[in-house]
Design an enzyme around this catalytic site. Sequence first.
Site, short mmCIF file in Angstrom:
data_model
loop_
_atom_site.label_atom_id
_atom_site.label_comp_id
_atom_site.label_asym_id
_atom_site.label_seq_id
_atom_site.Cartn_x
_atom_site.Cartn_y
_atom_site.Cartn_z
N LEU A 202 -6.65 -3.80 13.51
CA LEU A 202 -5.86 -4.14 12.33
C LEU A 202 -5.16 -2.90 11.80
O LEU A 202 -5.81 -1.92 11.44
CB LEU A 202 -6.77 -4.73 11.24
CG LEU A 202 -7.52 -6.02 11.62
CD1 LEU A 202 -8.40 -6.48 10.47
CD2 LEU A 202 -6.54 -7.12 12.03
N SER A 203 -3.84 -2.93 11.78
CA SER A 203 -3.06 -1.78 11.33
C SER A 203 -1.84 -2.26 10.56
O SER A 203 -1.12 -3.17 11.01
CB SER A 203 -2.60 -0.95 12.54
OG SER A 203 -1.65 0.03 12.15
N ASP A 226 -6.41 9.01 4.03
CA ASP A 226 -5.51 10.13 4.31
C ASP A 226 -4.36 10.27 3.32
O ASP A 226 -3.50 11.14 3.48
CB ASP A 226 -4.93 10.00 5.72
CG ASP A 226 -4.05 8.77 5.88
OD1 ASP A 226 -4.05 7.91 4.97
OD2 ASP A 226 -3.36 8.65 6.91
N LYS A 227 -4.31 9.41 2.29
CA LYS A 227 -3.25 9.48 1.27
C LYS A 227 -1.86 9.43 1.90
O LYS A 227 -0.91 10.04 1.41
CB LYS A 227 -3.38 10.77 0.44
CG LYS A 227 -4.76 11.01 -0.15
CD LYS A 227 -5.20 9.91 -1.07
CE LYS A 227 -6.56 10.20 -1.69
NZ LYS A 227 -7.06 9.09 -2.52
N GLY A 228 -1.75 8.69 3.02
CA GLY A 228 -0.43 8.50 3.63
C GLY A 228 0.09 9.66 4.45
O GLY A 228 1.28 9.70 4.79
N TYR A 230 -0.72 10.47 7.60
CA TYR A 230 -0.58 10.15 9.02
C TYR A 230 0.09 8.79 9.19
O TYR A 230 -0.38 7.78 8.68
CB TYR A 230 -1.94 10.14 9.70
CG TYR A 230 -2.69 11.45 9.54
CD1 TYR A 230 -2.24 12.61 10.14
CD2 TYR A 230 -3.84 11.52 8.75
CE1 TYR A 230 -2.91 13.81 10.00
CE2 TYR A 230 -4.52 12.71 8.60
CZ TYR A 230 -4.05 13.85 9.22
OH TYR A 230 -4.73 15.03 9.05
N LEU A 248 -2.31 -7.63 8.59
CA LEU A 248 -2.60 -8.78 7.74
C LEU A 248 -1.30 -9.34 7.18
O LEU A 248 -0.38 -8.58 6.86
CB LEU A 248 -3.54 -8.39 6.60
CG LEU A 248 -4.92 -7.87 7.00
CD1 LEU A 248 -5.69 -7.45 5.75
CD2 LEU A 248 -5.71 -8.92 7.77
N VAL A 261 -0.64 -0.34 2.48
CA VAL A 261 -1.87 0.20 3.05
C VAL A 261 -3.02 -0.04 2.07
O VAL A 261 -2.94 0.32 0.91
CB VAL A 261 -1.72 1.71 3.33
CG1 VAL A 261 -3.01 2.26 3.92
CG2 VAL A 261 -0.55 1.96 4.27
#
Length: 322
Positions: A202-203, A226-228, A230, A248, A261
């Site tokens: 799931l991504s 990662d706070k965005g 990557y 989703l 996210v």
Amino acid sequence: MSEQANETKDAEKQAVEEEVKHEGTVKEGTESKVEEKTEKRFPPTPPVPPGMTKSAWKRQLRRERWEAKRDELAAKRREKKQRQREEKAKLKREREEAGIVEEERPKKERIVQQKFPINVIVDCGFDDMMKEGERTSLASQITRCYSSNRKYKASVNLRITSLNKLLKERFEGPMKSQHKLWKDVSLEEEDYTPDSESYVYLSSDSSNVIDTLEDNKTYIIGGIVDKGRYKDLCKDKAEKQGIPTARLPIDEFIKIAGRRVLTTNHVFEIVLKYLEHKDWKEAFEAVIPQRKLNQAEAEGKNTLDESDNENDVPDPKANNEE
């Protein structure tokens, strides 16, 4: 040190001075008393060890101070709870002696769980890519995943993989190995073995939209905070392993503010809620923070209002969407 930090420290020092004066210290001894209390509250920082940054050294010192006070704070919490229990028992006795009859509280309805033949893996194989605070946050999210799987009406076969390195140290150190008491969960130090036929990663970066959750499938959730920083991290890993990806169907059912996210535990809870209700919209609204939904609704109304003002003609498409 920043100007704001200096102001905060000065304000705290002034509070110490006021506290000393309030205690009635003689004028001649006030200054020394202030210095003594200030030094106890703000001890001088030891020199930074070679090879360590100043910020990392400060974090380590904070952690050591916290560890030193941990048992003391735990003892105080226990004492407070004991006092509360004693006060509650005393109040109950007094009410009984006074002939006051209390209404019985309704018993909580026992939740009957249904376990679905679905596996969910929380992939913790990104340990080296997270900062200390992010790793701490992930440990809390994993704990919430376990808790949700124990108390929700729907449950799955939960696996935590790649639980090693610094994340494992977090569980075994500050969290006092509570995970070793967990039941009905598989805690694995090794990575999962990829299976292109039954696994789905799931991504939120995937172009594929998942329609339903199938029995005997294994769904992988990326265990990373990662706070965005990557982009396509989980998607790229899955593609290298030959595992299909899917996201989703958030945009297909609701509007949320900001990035799409979600935290690891939110994705896991949405999976459980969908299995319970078989309704994506209901699952999203039950789990996603209400502030994100309210903000998105407000932004949508503002956009429609601006469109009406500029064109003097309502946008048919916008009206249909509402």
